[in-house]
Scaffold this motif. Structure first.
Motif, PDB file in Angstrom:
ATOM      1  N   ILE A  53       0.871  -1.169   0.000  1.00  0.00           N
ATOM      2  CA  ILE A  53       0.000   0.000   0.000  1.00  0.00           C
ATOM      3  C   ILE A  53       0.907   1.218   0.000  1.00  0.00           C
ATOM      4  CG2 ILE A  53      -1.764   1.297   1.261  1.00  0.00           C
ATOM      5  CD1 ILE A  53      -2.737  -1.316   0.051  1.00  0.00           C
ATOM      6  N   VAL A  54       0.668   2.129  -0.921  1.00  0.00           N
ATOM      7  CA  VAL A  54       1.556   3.277  -1.106  1.00  0.00           C
ATOM      8  C   VAL A  54       0.764   4.569  -0.981  1.00  0.00           C
ATOM      9  CG1 VAL A  54       3.178   4.430  -2.646  1.00  0.00           C
ATOM     10  CG2 VAL A  54       3.031   1.937  -2.640  1.00  0.00           C
ATOM     11  N   GLN A  55       1.243   5.466  -0.132  1.00  0.00           N
ATOM     12  CA  GLN A  55       0.667   6.794   0.014  1.00  0.00           C
ATOM     13  C   GLN A  55       1.681   7.805  -0.496  1.00  0.00           C
ATOM     14  OE1 GLN A  55      -0.162   8.075   4.048  1.00  0.00           O
ATOM     15  NE2 GLN A  55      -1.918   9.282   3.387  1.00  0.00           N
ATOM     16  N   SER A  56       1.246   8.734  -1.341  1.00  0.00           N
ATOM     17  CA  SER A  56       2.154   9.697  -1.965  1.00  0.00           C
ATOM     18  C   SER A  56       1.655  11.118  -1.753  1.00  0.00           C
ATOM     19  CB  SER A  56       2.268   9.416  -3.469  1.00  0.00           C
ATOM     20  OG  SER A  56       2.636   8.072  -3.713  1.00  0.00           O
ATOM     21  N   TRP A  57       2.591  12.031  -1.555  1.00  0.00           N
ATOM     22  CA  TRP A  57       2.247  13.448  -1.420  1.00  0.00           C
ATOM     23  C   TRP A  57       3.455  14.312  -1.733  1.00  0.00           C
ATOM     24  CZ3 TRP A  57       3.371  10.313   2.690  1.00  0.00           C
ATOM     25  CH2 TRP A  57       4.307  10.763   3.624  1.00  0.00           C
ATOM     26  N   ILE A  58       3.233  15.617  -1.853  1.00  0.00           N
ATOM     27  CA  ILE A  58       4.290  16.579  -2.166  1.00  0.00           C
ATOM     28  C   ILE A  58       4.319  17.644  -1.082  1.00  0.00           C
ATOM     29  CG2 ILE A  58       5.093  18.310  -3.841  1.00  0.00           C
ATOM     30  CD1 ILE A  58       3.660  16.676  -6.016  1.00  0.00           C
ATOM     31  N   ASP A  59       5.528  17.987  -0.626  1.00  0.00           N
ATOM     32  CA  ASP A  59       5.651  19.063   0.353  1.00  0.00           C
ATOM     33  C   ASP A  59       6.712  20.057  -0.095  1.00  0.00           C
ATOM     34  OD1 ASP A  59       8.313  18.478   1.510  1.00  0.00           O
ATOM     35  OD2 ASP A  59       7.376  16.685   2.316  1.00  0.00           O
ATOM     36  N   ASP A  60       6.842  21.146   0.671  1.00  0.00           N
ATOM     37  CA  ASP A  60       7.764  22.205   0.283  1.00  0.00           C
ATOM     38  C   ASP A  60       9.160  22.051   0.871  1.00  0.00           C
ATOM     39  OD1 ASP A  60       7.355  22.827   2.925  1.00  0.00           O
ATOM     40  OD2 ASP A  60       6.409  24.779   2.559  1.00  0.00           O
ATOM     41  N   GLY A  61       9.408  20.961   1.570  1.00  0.00           N
ATOM     42  CA  GLY A  61      10.742  20.697   2.082  1.00  0.00           C
ATOM     43  C   GLY A  61      11.094  21.392   3.371  1.00  0.00           C
ATOM     44  N   ALA A 115       6.078  17.900   7.612  1.00  0.00           N
ATOM     45  CA  ALA A 115       4.810  17.731   6.913  1.00  0.00           C
ATOM     46  C   ALA A 115       4.462  16.269   6.676  1.00  0.00           C
ATOM     47  CB  ALA A 115       4.853  18.471   5.579  1.00  0.00           C
ATOM     48  N   THR A 116       3.188  15.981   6.770  1.00  0.00           N
ATOM     49  CA  THR A 116       2.643  14.671   6.447  1.00  0.00           C
ATOM     50  C   THR A 116       1.714  14.823   5.251  1.00  0.00           C
ATOM     51  OG1 THR A 116       0.714  14.928   7.874  1.00  0.00           O
ATOM     52  CG2 THR A 116       2.726  14.051   8.893  1.00  0.00           C
ATOM     53  N   ALA A 117       1.126  13.712   4.813  1.00  0.00           N
ATOM     54  CA  ALA A 117       0.188  13.779   3.695  1.00  0.00           C
ATOM     55  C   ALA A 117      -1.001  14.668   4.026  1.00  0.00           C
ATOM     56  CB  ALA A 117      -0.281  12.373   3.332  1.00  0.00           C
ATOM     57  N   GLU A 118      -1.359  14.756   5.311  1.00  0.00           N
ATOM     58  CA  GLU A 118      -2.517  15.547   5.721  1.00  0.00           C
ATOM     59  C   GLU A 118      -2.186  17.037   5.859  1.00  0.00           C
ATOM     60  OE1 GLU A 118      -1.631  12.668   7.352  1.00  0.00           O
ATOM     61  OE2 GLU A 118      -3.159  11.471   6.319  1.00  0.00           O
ATOM     62  N   THR A 119      -0.931  17.372   6.151  1.00  0.00           N
ATOM     63  CA  THR A 119      -0.582  18.765   6.448  1.00  0.00           C
ATOM     64  C   THR A 119       0.287  19.427   5.383  1.00  0.00           C
ATOM     65  OG1 THR A 119       1.406  18.108   7.698  1.00  0.00           O
ATOM     66  CG2 THR A 119      -0.681  18.275   8.912  1.00  0.00           C
ATOM     67  N   ALA A 120       0.824  18.647   4.431  1.00  0.00           N
ATOM     68  CA  ALA A 120       1.745  19.191   3.437  1.00  0.00           C
ATOM     69  C   ALA A 120       1.065  20.232   2.550  1.00  0.00           C
ATOM     70  CB  ALA A 120       2.309  18.064   2.582  1.00  0.00           C
ATOM     71  N   ASN A 139       7.060  12.606  -1.862  1.00  0.00           N
ATOM     72  CA  ASN A 139       7.159  11.592  -0.819  1.00  0.00           C
ATOM     73  C   ASN A 139       6.368  10.357  -1.239  1.00  0.00           C
ATOM     74  OD1 ASN A 139       8.204  13.255   1.819  1.00  0.00           O
ATOM     75  ND2 ASN A 139       6.872  14.517   0.533  1.00  0.00           N
ATOM     76  N   VAL A 140       6.988   9.202  -1.118  1.00  0.00           N
ATOM     77  CA  VAL A 140       6.310   7.940  -1.406  1.00  0.00           C
ATOM     78  C   VAL A 140       6.486   7.042  -0.195  1.00  0.00           C
ATOM     79  CG1 VAL A 140       6.256   5.890  -2.867  1.00  0.00           C
ATOM     80  CG2 VAL A 140       6.629   8.141  -3.896  1.00  0.00           C
ATOM     81  N   LEU A 141       5.388   6.777   0.511  1.00  0.00           N
ATOM     82  CA  LEU A 141       5.401   5.978   1.729  1.00  0.00           C
ATOM     83  C   LEU A 141       4.783   4.621   1.445  1.00  0.00           C
ATOM     84  CD1 LEU A 141       5.778   5.853   4.886  1.00  0.00           C
ATOM     85  CD2 LEU A 141       3.397   6.602   5.021  1.00  0.00           C
ATOM     86  N   GLU A 142       5.559   3.563   1.647  1.00  0.00           N
ATOM     87  CA  GLU A 142       5.045   2.211   1.411  1.00  0.00           C
ATOM     88  C   GLU A 142       4.862   1.480   2.724  1.00  0.00           C
ATOM     89  OE1 GLU A 142       7.806  -1.009   0.341  1.00  0.00           O
ATOM     90  OE2 GLU A 142       9.150   0.581  -0.353  1.00  0.00           O
ATOM     91  N   ILE A 143       3.762   0.770   2.814  1.00  0.00           N
ATOM     92  CA  ILE A 143       3.455  -0.005   4.015  1.00  0.00           C
ATOM     93  C   ILE A 143       3.261  -1.454   3.596  1.00  0.00           C
ATOM     94  CG2 ILE A 143       1.849  -0.315   5.924  1.00  0.00           C
ATOM     95  CD1 ILE A 143       1.216   2.640   5.729  1.00  0.00           C
ATOM     96  N   PRO A 144       4.111  -2.339   4.090  1.00  0.00           N
ATOM     97  CA  PRO A 144       3.990  -3.748   3.699  1.00  0.00           C
ATOM     98  C   PRO A 144       2.776  -4.386   4.353  1.00  0.00           C
ATOM     99  CG  PRO A 144       5.677  -3.493   5.382  1.00  0.00           C
ATOM    100  CD  PRO A 144       5.226  -2.102   5.008  1.00  0.00           C
TER     101      PRO A 144
END
Length: 243
Positions: free
Chosen positions: A55-63, A69-74, A115-120
């Motif tokens: 399962i992969v969650q992806s988002w973009i932040d300003d660094g 930053a998380t996917a919810e706050t970025a 950002n690409v977050l993978e959860i096994p």
């Protein structure tokens, strides 16, 4: 989508680029994303090289490191789809990135982070306790306005260097007058061996400055560097520096 709120222990491992860890199944094609302003969208391919779905969650932040930053706050002027996906083993998934507009500088590149977050998956065996790794990959996004003077490939040759002293010792300060960001993998005095204890790499920002710690070597007015181009390839070179 708070994917990390689980009863199992999740350990976050953050890195830039590709992972060699056996825990990481997802890899990105490329080590950076170039977004020309003339394009409606750009795509990034990720592949699951593991033997189980991810399962992969992806988002973009300003660094902003302080924002954490998380996917919810970025916050970033981009739309990314799909933000959440399931990637089967041996398969891939394409991420679409679209610029949504904003008051970005038009005389230089802007930098954001993908950002690409993978959860096994949970182990199939009836295991009462186990350690689960959630692995995050971060790569830079260079938003490149149209009409910039020069080209990214020649920017490293226009960077100037100065030997300075900071609280930790000697450092090399880069000054980049070009509108292109220059990625530096390593910089040291000519003749000095690579030192793993010294912080590696960083960004010499467009129309900006940055310092890189150095250690040892022959202070003879020359340094050697390893830069990284748009395609992730290394560019080795040397340059003079001042004090």
């Amino acid at each position: 989508m708070k994917l990390l709120h689980r009863t199992t222990l999740a350990l976050m491992l953050t890195a830039v680029g590709c992972f060699s860890s056996a825990q990481a199944g997802i890899s990105l094609v490329g080590t950076r994303v170039i977004y020309p302003a003339s394009e409606r969208e750009v795509t990034v391919t990720m592949n699951n090289k593991g033997d189980a779905p991810r399962i992969v969650q992806s988002w973009i932040d300003d660094g902003d490191a302080n924002a954490n930053a998380t996917a919810e706050t970025a916050k970033a002027p981009f739309l990314l789809t799909p933000p959440l996906s399931r990637v089967e083993p041996g398969k891939g998934q394409t991420l679409r990135i679209m610029f949504t507009g904003g008051d970005l500088p038009q005389d230089r590149e802007s930098v954001y982070w993908l950002n690409v977050l993978e959860i096994p998956p949970k182990p199939s065996s009836d295991t009462r306790s186990y350690l689960q790794f959630a692995v995050r990959t971060r790569v830079k996004i260079f938003y490149r306005p149209t009409g910039l003077t020069g080209d990214a490939a020649s920017a490293i040759g226009q960077v100037t260097w100065r030997l300075v002293h900071d609280k930790d010792g000697m450092a090399m300060e880069c000054s980049n007058g070009t509108p292109f960001n220059v990625s530096i993998a390593d910089v040291r005095l000519k003749g000095a061996p690579a030192d793993p204890s010294i912080g590696k790499g960083g960004l010499c920002p467009a129309k900006g400055r940055e310092t890189f710690p150095i250690k040892g070597g022959n202070d003879a007015g020359r340094l050697v560097y390893r830069a990284i181009d748009d395609y992730g390839a290394y560019i080795d070179g040397e340059a003079a520096y001042t004090r």
